[in-house]
Design a protein around this motif. Structure first.
Motif, PDB file in Angstrom:
ATOM      1  N   THR A 231      16.802  -4.110  -6.992  1.00 21.60           N
ATOM      2  CA  THR A 231      15.914  -4.527  -7.084  1.00 21.60           C
ATOM      3  C   THR A 231      14.758  -5.446  -5.885  1.00 21.60           C
ATOM      4  O   THR A 231      15.518  -5.943  -4.983  1.00 21.60           O
ATOM      5  N   TYR A 232      13.978  -5.153  -5.361  1.00 20.43           N
ATOM      6  CA  TYR A 232      13.007  -5.088  -4.398  1.00 20.43           C
ATOM      7  C   TYR A 232      11.612  -5.302  -4.982  1.00 20.43           C
ATOM      8  O   TYR A 232      10.772  -4.927  -5.751  1.00 20.43           O
ATOM      9  N   VAL A 233      11.262  -6.979  -4.030  1.00 17.64           N
ATOM     10  CA  VAL A 233       9.449  -6.749  -4.572  1.00 17.64           C
ATOM     11  C   VAL A 233       8.670  -7.003  -3.564  1.00 17.64           C
ATOM     12  O   VAL A 233       9.813  -7.027  -2.629  1.00 17.64           O
ATOM     13  N   VAL A 234       7.971  -6.050  -3.512  1.00 18.42           N
ATOM     14  CA  VAL A 234       6.773  -5.479  -2.351  1.00 18.42           C
ATOM     15  C   VAL A 234       5.298  -6.393  -2.768  1.00 18.42           C
ATOM     16  O   VAL A 234       5.431  -6.700  -4.282  1.00 18.42           O
ATOM     17  N   SER A 235       4.465  -6.783  -1.477  1.00 17.25           N
ATOM     18  CA  SER A 235       3.094  -7.455  -1.740  1.00 17.25           C
ATOM     19  C   SER A 235       2.323  -5.971  -1.229  1.00 17.25           C
ATOM     20  O   SER A 235       2.589  -5.581  -0.213  1.00 17.25           O
ATOM     21  N   LEU A 236       1.784  -5.877  -2.451  1.00 20.51           N
ATOM     22  CA  LEU A 236       1.240  -4.196  -1.400  1.00 20.51           C
ATOM     23  C   LEU A 236      -0.075  -4.294  -1.585  1.00 20.51           C
ATOM     24  O   LEU A 236      -1.114  -5.069  -2.715  1.00 20.51           O
ATOM     25  N   ASP A 237      -1.267  -3.675  -0.961  1.00 19.99           N
ATOM     26  CA  ASP A 237      -3.082  -3.852  -1.087  1.00 19.99           C
ATOM     27  C   ASP A 237      -3.047  -2.556  -1.440  1.00 19.99           C
ATOM     28  O   ASP A 237      -3.368  -1.378  -1.046  1.00 19.99           O
ATOM     29  N   PRO A 238      -4.198  -2.230  -2.981  1.00 19.75           N
ATOM     30  CA  PRO A 238      -4.410  -1.257  -3.320  1.00 19.75           C
ATOM     31  C   PRO A 238      -5.347  -0.701  -2.638  1.00 19.75           C
ATOM     32  O   PRO A 238      -5.427   0.662  -2.548  1.00 19.75           O
ATOM     33  N   ARG A 239      -5.971  -1.502  -1.867  1.00 19.19           N
ATOM     34  CA  ARG A 239      -7.045  -0.739  -0.761  1.00 19.19           C
ATOM     35  C   ARG A 239      -6.471   0.264   0.565  1.00 19.19           C
ATOM     36  O   ARG A 239      -7.261   1.087   0.335  1.00 19.19           O
ATOM     37  N   HIS A 240      -5.324   0.247   0.506  1.00 20.40           N
ATOM     38  CA  HIS A 240      -4.937   0.815   1.969  1.00 20.40           C
ATOM     39  C   HIS A 240      -5.029   1.679   1.537  1.00 20.40           C
ATOM     40  O   HIS A 240      -5.011   2.991   2.418  1.00 20.40           O
ATOM     41  N   GLY A 241      -4.777   2.583   0.503  1.00 21.30           N
ATOM     42  CA  GLY A 241      -3.972   3.827   0.215  1.00 21.30           C
ATOM     43  C   GLY A 241      -5.772   4.872   0.241  1.00 21.30           C
ATOM     44  O   GLY A 241      -5.600   5.507   1.163  1.00 21.30           O
ATOM     45  N   ARG A 242      -6.434   4.129  -0.163  1.00 24.02           N
ATOM     46  CA  ARG A 242      -8.570   4.644  -0.160  1.00 24.02           C
ATOM     47  C   ARG A 242      -8.451   4.424   1.881  1.00 24.02           C
ATOM     48  O   ARG A 242      -9.047   5.911   1.858  1.00 24.02           O
ATOM     49  N   ARG A 243      -8.020   3.537   2.796  1.00 24.12           N
ATOM     50  CA  ARG A 243      -8.323   3.367   3.169  1.00 24.12           C
ATOM     51  C   ARG A 243      -7.556   4.629   4.785  1.00 24.12           C
ATOM     52  O   ARG A 243      -8.181   5.283   5.267  1.00 24.12           O
ATOM     53  N   LEU A 244      -5.988   4.886   4.156  1.00 27.42           N
ATOM     54  CA  LEU A 244      -5.428   5.249   4.873  1.00 27.42           C
ATOM     55  C   LEU A 244      -6.266   7.454   4.138  1.00 27.42           C
ATOM     56  O   LEU A 244      -6.178   8.219   5.562  1.00 27.42           O
ATOM     57  N   LEU A 245      -6.193   7.101   3.314  1.00 25.71           N
ATOM     58  CA  LEU A 245      -6.784   9.024   2.857  1.00 25.71           C
ATOM     59  C   LEU A 245      -8.298   9.384   3.903  1.00 25.71           C
ATOM     60  O   LEU A 245      -8.609  10.113   4.359  1.00 25.71           O
ATOM     61  N   GLY A 246      -8.996   7.745   3.686  1.00 26.09           N
ATOM     62  CA  GLY A 246     -10.086   7.773   4.377  1.00 26.09           C
ATOM     63  C   GLY A 246     -10.077   8.301   5.417  1.00 26.09           C
ATOM     64  O   GLY A 246     -10.763   9.385   6.728  1.00 26.09           O
ATOM     65  N   LEU A 247      -9.114   7.778   6.716  1.00 21.88           N
ATOM     66  CA  LEU A 247      -8.705   8.092   8.131  1.00 21.88           C
ATOM     67  C   LEU A 247      -8.340   9.252   8.797  1.00 21.88           C
ATOM     68  O   LEU A 247      -8.283  10.182   9.022  1.00 21.88           O
ATOM     69  N   ALA A 248      -7.159  10.177   7.179  1.00 19.76           N
ATOM     70  CA  ALA A 248      -6.785  11.350   6.900  1.00 19.76           C
ATOM     71  C   ALA A 248      -8.063  12.036   7.289  1.00 19.76           C
ATOM     72  O   ALA A 248      -8.333  13.031   8.112  1.00 19.76           O
ATOM     73  N   GLU A 249      -8.742  11.688   6.499  1.00 17.20           N
ATOM     74  CA  GLU A 249      -9.770  12.512   6.384  1.00 17.20           C
ATOM     75  C   GLU A 249     -10.678  13.128   7.215  1.00 17.20           C
ATOM     76  O   GLU A 249     -11.752  13.576   7.946  1.00 17.20           O
ATOM     77  N   ALA A 250     -12.165  11.635   7.472  1.00 17.00           N
ATOM     78  CA  ALA A 250     -12.444  11.822   8.681  1.00 17.00           C
ATOM     79  C   ALA A 250     -11.747  12.693  10.143  1.00 17.00           C
ATOM     80  O   ALA A 250     -12.197  12.984  11.263  1.00 17.00           O
ATOM     81  N   THR A 251      -9.962  12.560  10.257  1.00 18.70           N
ATOM     82  CA  THR A 251      -9.215  12.977  11.799  1.00 18.70           C
ATOM     83  C   THR A 251      -9.016  14.838  11.041  1.00 18.70           C
ATOM     84  O   THR A 251      -8.527  15.106  12.495  1.00 18.70           O
ATOM     85  N   GLY A 252      -9.247  14.612  10.291  1.00 11.34           N
ATOM     86  CA  GLY A 252      -8.231  15.988  10.499  1.00 11.34           C
ATOM     87  C   GLY A 252      -6.324  15.762   9.846  1.00 11.34           C
ATOM     88  O   GLY A 252      -5.739  16.308   9.910  1.00 11.34           O
ATOM     89  N   ALA A 253      -6.102  14.446   9.761  1.00 13.65           N
ATOM     90  CA  ALA A 253      -4.638  13.878   9.613  1.00 13.65           C
ATOM     91  C   ALA A 253      -4.299  14.345   8.587  1.00 13.65           C
ATOM     92  O   ALA A 253      -4.746  14.384   7.703  1.00 13.65           O
ATOM     93  N   GLU A 254      -2.326  14.466   9.278  1.00 12.89           N
ATOM     94  CA  GLU A 254      -1.280  14.396   7.636  1.00 12.89           C
ATOM     95  C   GLU A 254      -1.030  12.832   7.930  1.00 12.89           C
ATOM     96  O   GLU A 254      -0.473  13.092   8.747  1.00 12.89           O
ATOM     97  N   LEU A 255      -0.826  12.207   6.475  1.00  9.42           N
ATOM     98  CA  LEU A 255      -0.407  10.844   6.366  1.00  9.42           C
ATOM     99  C   LEU A 255       1.062  11.700   5.813  1.00  9.42           C
ATOM    100  O   LEU A 255       1.190  12.518   5.498  1.00  9.42           O
ATOM    101  N   VAL A 256       2.083  11.017   6.863  1.00 11.36           N
ATOM    102  CA  VAL A 256       3.917  10.704   6.186  1.00 11.36           C
ATOM    103  C   VAL A 256       4.049   9.910   6.412  1.00 11.36           C
ATOM    104  O   VAL A 256       3.815   8.980   7.393  1.00 11.36           O
ATOM    105  N   TRP A 257       5.399   9.716   5.740  1.00 14.24           N
ATOM    106  CA  TRP A 257       5.783   8.255   5.550  1.00 14.24           C
ATOM    107  C   TRP A 257       7.283   8.588   6.377  1.00 14.24           C
ATOM    108  O   TRP A 257       7.645   9.661   7.052  1.00 14.24           O
TER     109      TRP A 257
END
Length: 170
Positions: A34-60
């Motif tokens: 079990t891991y406890v993580v703290s995440l900002d739900p706004r990060h997804g929208r911001r990262l998708l926006g970056l990818a869309e604006a630049t044509g980049a592919e998001l990768v883990w």
């Protein structure tokens, strides 16, 4: 060539220490641990926006590997993403001071330009990537693990991808 935006989890999307405002705490069970993580739900929208604006592919690019698609992506609003295999137990390290993930990132990215958000990238990683044959242009963005990914980091990535001409939208 479509640029890449490589994402670490711990220290980048999951800050270490005190939970910043706007972050939510989640329990994740990965292979019985079990891991406890703290995440900002706004990060997804911001990262998708970056990818869309630049044509980049998001990768883990995280030791969470495929588990990031199960536990992190849905909590911040990202789709399932490709994964750089970065298992610390199986990766060769040249011993010149670079992080264990750096050779895997170099192999995965190849000649594609990339931005890499990580809390453990340092001068040794940059040097490794600069002298490693078969690696294209890149921007390493060191993220303070106490604060995690910020709008400033995303702005740096967008500016670099746009001004260097790697953005498909430029």
């Amino acid at each position: 060539m479509r640029p890449l935006v490589l994402l670490d989890v711990d220290g980048v999307l999951n800050p270490i220490g005190r939970r910043p405002p706007g972050y939510r705490r989640y329990r994740c069970v990965v292979e019985g641990v079990t891991y406890v993580v703290s995440l900002d739900p706004r990060h997804g929208r911001r990262l998708l926006g970056l990818a869309e604006a630049t044509g980049a592919e998001l990768v883990w690019a995280t030791t969470w590997e495929e588990h990031a698609n199960d536990w992190i992506a849905p909590r911040i609003g990202l789709p399932s993403l490709p994964v750089v295999a970065v298992n610390a137990d199986t990766l060769p390290v040249s011993g010149h001071g670079e992080m264990f993930k750096t050779p895997a990132v170099a192999a995965y990215a190849g000649l594609r330009p990339f931005v890499w958000f990580d809390d453990q990238v340092w001068a040794e990683d940059e040097e490794y990537l600069r002298v490693h044959q078969g690696v294209g242009d890149f921007l390493l963005v060191h993220v303070d693990p106490a604060h995690g990914l910020t709008s400033d980091h995303l702005g740096m990535a967008k500016e670099w991808l746009t001004l260097t001409g790697f953005s498909q939208g430029s």
